[in-house]
Motif scaffolding. Structure first.
Motif, PDB file in Angstrom:
ATOM      1  N   CYS A   1       0.873  -1.079  -0.024  1.00 43.28           N
ATOM      2  CA  CYS A   1       0.087   0.112  -0.167  1.00 43.28           C
ATOM      3  C   CYS A   1       0.908   1.229  -0.162  1.00 43.28           C
ATOM      4  O   CYS A   1       0.777   2.109  -0.803  1.00 43.28           O
ATOM      5  CB  CYS A   1      -0.715   0.067   1.295  1.00 43.28           C
ATOM      6  N   THR A   2       2.019   1.314   0.729  1.00 44.82           N
ATOM      7  CA  THR A   2       2.688   2.554   0.910  1.00 44.82           C
ATOM      8  C   THR A   2       3.521   2.656   0.024  1.00 44.82           C
ATOM      9  O   THR A   2       4.084   3.792  -0.382  1.00 44.82           O
ATOM     10  CB  THR A   2       3.596   2.309   2.297  1.00 44.82           C
ATOM     11  N   THR A   3       3.910   1.868  -1.024  1.00 47.48           N
ATOM     12  CA  THR A   3       4.771   2.025  -2.005  1.00 47.48           C
ATOM     13  C   THR A   3       3.937   3.094  -2.963  1.00 47.48           C
ATOM     14  O   THR A   3       4.747   4.065  -3.399  1.00 47.48           O
ATOM     15  CB  THR A   3       4.684   0.823  -3.108  1.00 47.48           C
ATOM     16  N   CYS A   4       2.656   3.281  -3.398  1.00 44.12           N
ATOM     17  CA  CYS A   4       1.907   4.161  -3.964  1.00 44.12           C
ATOM     18  C   CYS A   4       1.422   5.036  -2.901  1.00 44.12           C
ATOM     19  O   CYS A   4       1.358   6.480  -3.439  1.00 44.12           O
ATOM     20  CB  CYS A   4       0.820   3.439  -4.867  1.00 44.12           C
ATOM     21  N   HIS A   5       0.770   4.768  -1.972  1.00 44.47           N
ATOM     22  CA  HIS A   5      -0.104   5.842  -1.136  1.00 44.47           C
ATOM     23  C   HIS A   5       1.153   6.389   0.043  1.00 44.47           C
ATOM     24  O   HIS A   5       0.606   7.298   0.772  1.00 44.47           O
ATOM     25  CB  HIS A   5      -0.941   5.162  -0.193  1.00 44.47           C
ATOM     26  N   GLY A   6       2.312   6.227   0.038  1.00 38.84           N
ATOM     27  CA  GLY A   6       3.202   6.967   0.987  1.00 38.84           C
ATOM     28  C   GLY A   6       3.088   6.445   2.391  1.00 38.84           C
ATOM     29  O   GLY A   6       2.384   5.508   2.862  1.00 38.84           O
ATOM     30  N   GLN A   7       3.717   7.243   3.242  1.00 37.20           N
ATOM     31  CA  GLN A   7       3.597   6.783   4.684  1.00 37.20           C
ATOM     32  C   GLN A   7       2.152   7.165   5.332  1.00 37.20           C
ATOM     33  O   GLN A   7       2.178   8.209   6.100  1.00 37.20           O
ATOM     34  CB  GLN A   7       4.874   7.470   5.431  1.00 37.20           C
TER      35      GLN A   7
END
Lengths: 216, 221
Positions: A140-146
């Motif tokens: 998820c965080t790969t695209c949606h960030g931290q």
């Protein structure tokens, strides 16, 4: 016939020729900067929402799994914005008098949808599918960030086609073990290149770059 | 357009009246305006509904329509009483509708950890994070009453809710509810196990950890 312009005006004409080049270059650079600026891309710009929902609190501090609310992310193109019933699962019992949550209670009471402001949106000619990405080891965080550190949600990537292609061309730079896909605190390991290549092979990840993969 | 500009620049030489000059300028602007009018967002914003898109057509403002009462979608004719209600002939059943394999239990653990741990916690003691934040604590799965409850009871509670717990039917598929029930059984076993339940080859590990823990505790002031 006498000369109209004095000899010294040659300096001016030279200056304007060089200046023209620089002005064009400067204009190009300025446009490029604007195209990548948060003002244009909305990256890192928190949006005003009817309820100031905090992913930092829910996903970060409380450690609620992404899928608790985004239930369809594993089986559908759309991750799913939770219905008010999901909010009320907890908030029928806790923070029941909070003024901040009144729109949630009103929505549940009156059966009216909450109009959230969309943070990540693609043009209608792009067919993105969440399920295939999470089932192939894209976190998820790969695209949606931290996301677990965002008090108010903002867009973490430009969502430009070049941004998509960065990963589609080199998935080994971004892929992670399937068990870590929903871990919001995942740290990219030092041996990502090597691990990535192994995972790409193991998960049979194709580096799809055909137009029709996303544009149908 | 370029042609127009070129001719415009030669105004003084060709003896075109200022009025015509003005007209040409306007024609030029008009041309640009027509070209810009071609920049539309038709393809960006197509006349179709994406998930959750609002609609002005329906009174409730939603493009997603509720199922007409009595309609049965293909594949949703739920005739298997045990699988979809947890009951057999109206009585809560202790049978699982399909055998619980290791893969089922692992899937059950995953689903349990997503949907149940906020309140029931990872061990099922009912002291999850949301309970620590003030939610009424659910009973521990390790109480005798729940250890003796039939498997169908857990299925039913997930499906319909219980007390202050809401229904999870919209979030967890029926098969996954059974897998969660299976995993709850595994949790119950885990908290009531004796040393003899552990394969002999692994027993040494347990006692080793215990002696380590005791040593650690003894070292504490």
């Amino acid at each position: 016939m006498a000369q109209i312009f004095h000899h010294s005006t040659n300096v001016l004409s030279r200056l304007s020729i060089y200046g023209g080049v620089f002005i064009v270059a400067l204009l190009g650079a300025a446009l490029y900067e604007i195209e990548l600026s948060p003002w244009y891309t909305d990256v890192h710009v928190s949006r005003e929402q009817p309820v100031p929902f905090s992913h930092k609190h829910h996903a970060g501090e409380l450690g609620i799994d992404c899928r608790y609310c985004h239930t369809s992310v594993e089986k559908s193109s759309f991750a799913g914005v939770p219905p008010t019933q999901t909010c009320m699962t907890c908030h029928s019992q806790i923070w029941t008098n909070s003024a901040m949550l009144e729109p949630v209670r009103a929505s549940y009471r009156d059966d009216k949808s909450i109009s959230w402001t969309r943070v990540n949106a693609l043009p209608d000619f792009v067919y993105f599918d969440h399920s295939i990405h999470v089932s192939k080891g894209i976190g998820c965080t790969t695209c949606h960030g931290q996301i677990a550190e965002m008090p108010l949600t903002y867009r973490a990537g430009t969502l430009y086609m070049s941004w998509c292609l960065d990963c589609h061309r080199q998935p080994e730079k971004y892929v992670r073990p399937k068990s870590q896909v929903f871990n919001p605190n995942y740290q990219v390991p030092d041996n990502q290149e090597q691990l990535g290549r192994e995972l790409v092979k193991e998960y049979k990840i194709q580096s799809l770059q055909n137009c029709s993969v996303c544009h149908r | 357009m370029k042609f127009e500009l070129h001719r415009g620049r030669g105004v003084g030489n060709t003896g075109v009246s200022p009025f015509m000059h003005c007209l040409r300028g306007l024609a030029c602007l008009g041309g640009i305006a027509i070209l810009l009018a071609g920049c539309r967002l038709d393809m960006h914003i197509q006349p179709k509904y994406l998930p959750y898109e609002p609609s002005n057509f329906f009174n409730d403002g939603r493009s997603e329509r509720p199922v007409v009462p009595g309609a049965v979608a293909r594949g949703q004719l739920h005739t298997d009483e045990l699988l979809y209600t947890g009951r057999e002939n109206g009585v809560v059943s202790d049978k699982f509708p399909f055998p619980m394999t290791r893969a089922d239990l692992e899937r059950g653990r995953e689903r349990y950890n997503i949907y149940c741990t906020p309140c029931h916690d990872y061990t099922g003691n009912g002291q999850g994070m949301i309970v620590q934040r003030g939610f009424p604590p659910p009973p521990s799965f390790h109480l005798d009453s729940l250890r003796q409850a039939p498997a169908g009871h857990f299925f039913e509670v997930i499906t319909n809710g219980f007390g202050s717990m809401y229904s999870y039917a919209a979030r967890v598929e029926p098969e996954d509810r059974w897998r969660i029930a299976g995993y709850i059984r595994a949790l119950q076993l885990s908290q009531h196990a004796i040393l003899q339940d552990v394969p002999e080859s692994d027993r040494a590990k347990l006692t080793e950890n215990q002696t380590k823990a005791q040593g650690h505790a003894a070292a504490q002031p």
